[in-house]
Design an enzyme around this catalytic site. Structure first.
Site, PDB file in Angstrom:
ATOM      1  CD  GLU A 146     -62.839 -50.155 -10.213  1.00 39.22           C
ATOM      2  OE1 GLU A 146     -64.111 -49.502 -10.806  1.00 39.22           O
ATOM      3  OE2 GLU A 146     -61.526 -49.050 -10.903  1.00 39.22           O
ATOM      4  CG  ASP A 147     -59.481 -48.262  -7.203  1.00 35.63           C
ATOM      5  OD1 ASP A 147     -58.663 -48.976  -8.848  1.00 35.63           O
ATOM      6  OD2 ASP A 147     -60.156 -47.293  -7.494  1.00 35.63           O
TER       7      ASP A 147
END
Ligand code: MN
Length: 505
Positions: A75-76
């Site tokens: 996700e990041d």
């Protein structure tokens, strides 16, 4: 500087392979998040580390701790799924994907938010460990919420209070539930938080003193009757939970008896009942406050005996009696079930054998995962997933809050099984919660042995009997009465079937 030592020391007897895996996940995550910072200015990796540490503290296995270290790399840090699969296997990839939010491009705002929640529940219905990782992640996000921009704080804290804290509660994880509630409380209700803090301050010192004295007397009396090897502790009620209770009791602090409770852990179930008898024989219990959650556990699995006694000092004290196993389950809930289960699996299969066969057949991960976790997914989580067909994003979140996490009431069947329902539910909701066959053919309902109408609002502790008749089928009127999405869904599908049968052929 963080290192793997502490993490590994928290995992119970890790194998060499597991230590290697943790080390690899640690290095991979640190690299992936290398140039990222949290709002606090700390390296982003600290968050991954703390999430993994929370999981280790919950007693999770090495594979879950590794997934914790890696939970944000997709996700990041836009890590590559294929690479994760190759490096860490299908099982870890599945766990990480479960907690990864949906892409920002495909969904926006509330929609993205709701769809991500939905995805989380779908993954959790296949593997309950996904939700445990999410909760461990949320704990650290809440602990560092002060650094997050003001306009985001309220949204995150509200979501924690409305969804994740109740979720922890329903999974029996008392420790996480209290922590999440108390971390969100000051952000969501700042004024009320200050009020509660001052109330607690006034009460605490006097209560702790008398509690200590009572505790000493009880230990002596129990020892005299042969119950030794006791552990006692004080349990302070969580601030948010106290706030909710005060609201229900019209802010009369004197009506709340469990701000501070004495917890007594005894060796066996028998000792719990024996100890209750001993305590009642020298201290008068308060009527209506003796609760046997051992014979009748709460729907989330909580077990203990509760009683409230009048002390020599003119006040009252709640006492909770339980065994060490009950205590562990009350604090760690579903996490402790996973623990017991996986121990059993380890006993049956030789560990070293297990490891090399895993290398030969990467697919065995899947098989083993199923063995360990599938039975542990509570049916209500599966229901969340069932309910989601064709429901819009906002409705989904509202329904989730209303049906699964809002204030619950506990209703008993005549046999003593307990079903938990959202507040204001009625016999129709109860019937469908037991089984769709019972709901589909209900002709009447009795509460405490008396016939009642189907729209009667049930109260906590009601004993409800559903009368069924084969010929009966749901009507459109039921649809208006039913409160839970589950009952409505069953009624609708039944009505649809009837319509089709009625159509001329
Ligand atoms: Mn995270």
């Amino acid at each position: 500087m963080k290192n793997t030592k502490e993490l590994i020391s928290l995992i119970k007897s890790p194998s060499k392979e597991e230590i290697k895996m943790i080390t690899r996940a640690f290095d991979y995550s640190q690299k992936a998040h290398a140039r990222q910072l949290r709002y606090s200015g700390e390296p982003y990796f600290n968050h991954s580390y703390e999430t993994a540490r929370n999981l280790a503290l919950l007693g999770m296995s090495a594979i879950v701790v590794a997934a914790g270290l890696l939970h944000d790399v997709i996700e990041d840090a836009s890590a590559n799924e294929e690479e994760i699969r190759k490096e860490f296997g299908e099982e870890i990839l599945f766990l990480i994907n479960g907690v990864t939010k949906l892409g920002k491009i495909r969904f926006k705002g509330l929609k993205r938010h709701a769809e991500s929640l939905r995805k989380l529940f779908i993954a959790s219905s296949q593997d309950i460990r996904v939700i445990i990782i999410k909760l461990a992640d949320r704990i650290h996000n809440m602990e560092t919420l002060q650094y997050v921009p003001k306009e985001k704080q309220l949204r995150i804290a509200t979501e924690t209070l409305e969804i994740f804290a109740p979720l922890a509660y329903r999974l029996g994880m008392g420790l996480l539930n209290r922590r999440l509630e108390d971390l969100s409380f000051p952000y969501v209700y700042p004024k009320e938080y200050e009020t509660i803090k001052s109330i607690i301050k006034e009460r605490n010192s006097e209560d702790v003193n008398s509690l200590k004295k009572v505790s000493r007397t009880i230990i002596k009396k129990l020892a005299k009757e042969g119950i030794t090897n006791i552990e006692t502790s004080y349990r302070k009620k969580g601030l948010y939970s106290l706030y909710r209770k005060l609201e229900r009791k019209n802010w009369d602090v004197n009506k709340i008896y469990d701000i501070l409770a004495l917890r007594i852990i005894v060796p066996t179930v028998n000792d719990c009942y024996k100890a209750l008898g001993i305590i009642h024989s020298f201290r008068r219990p308060m009527p209506g406050r003796i609760k046997d959650y051992i014979a009748f556990p709460k729907p989330n699995g909580y077990q203990s005996l509760h009683t409230t006694i009048f002390t020599r000092f003119g006040n009252v004290i709640e006492i909770q009696l339980r065994t060490a196993e009950m205590h562990e389950k009350a604090e760690y809930g579903i996490a402790s079930h996973l623990l017991y289960k996986s121990h059993k699996v380890n006993k049956k299969t030789d560990h070293s054998y297990n490891m090399w066969i895993k290398k030969l057949l990467p697919n065995i991960h899947k098989l083993e995962k199923k063995e360990i976790t599938t039975p542990d997914v509570p049916t209500w989580i599966k229901k969340i997933v069932d309910n989601q067909n064709s429901v819009h994003a906002k409705e989904f979140v509202d329904e989730l809050k209303k049906d699964f996490f809002e204030h619950r009431i506990f209703i008993f069947t005549p046999k003593g099984d307990v079903i938990d329902l959202p507040i204001d539910s009625n016999p129709i909701d109860f019937a469908f919660a037991i089984h769709s066959d019972i709901g589909n053919h209900m002709s009447g309902a009795k509460v405490q042995g008396k016939l009642v109408s189907l729209d009667t609002k049930l109260k906590n502790g009601d004993i409800v009997e559903i009368i069924t008749t084969k010929k009966i089928t749901p009507t459109g009127k039921w649809l208006n009465i039913a409160k839970t999405a589950d009952a409505k869904r069953h009624i609708k599908s039944c009505l649809r079937k009837q319509e089709e049968e009625d159509k001329p052929h």
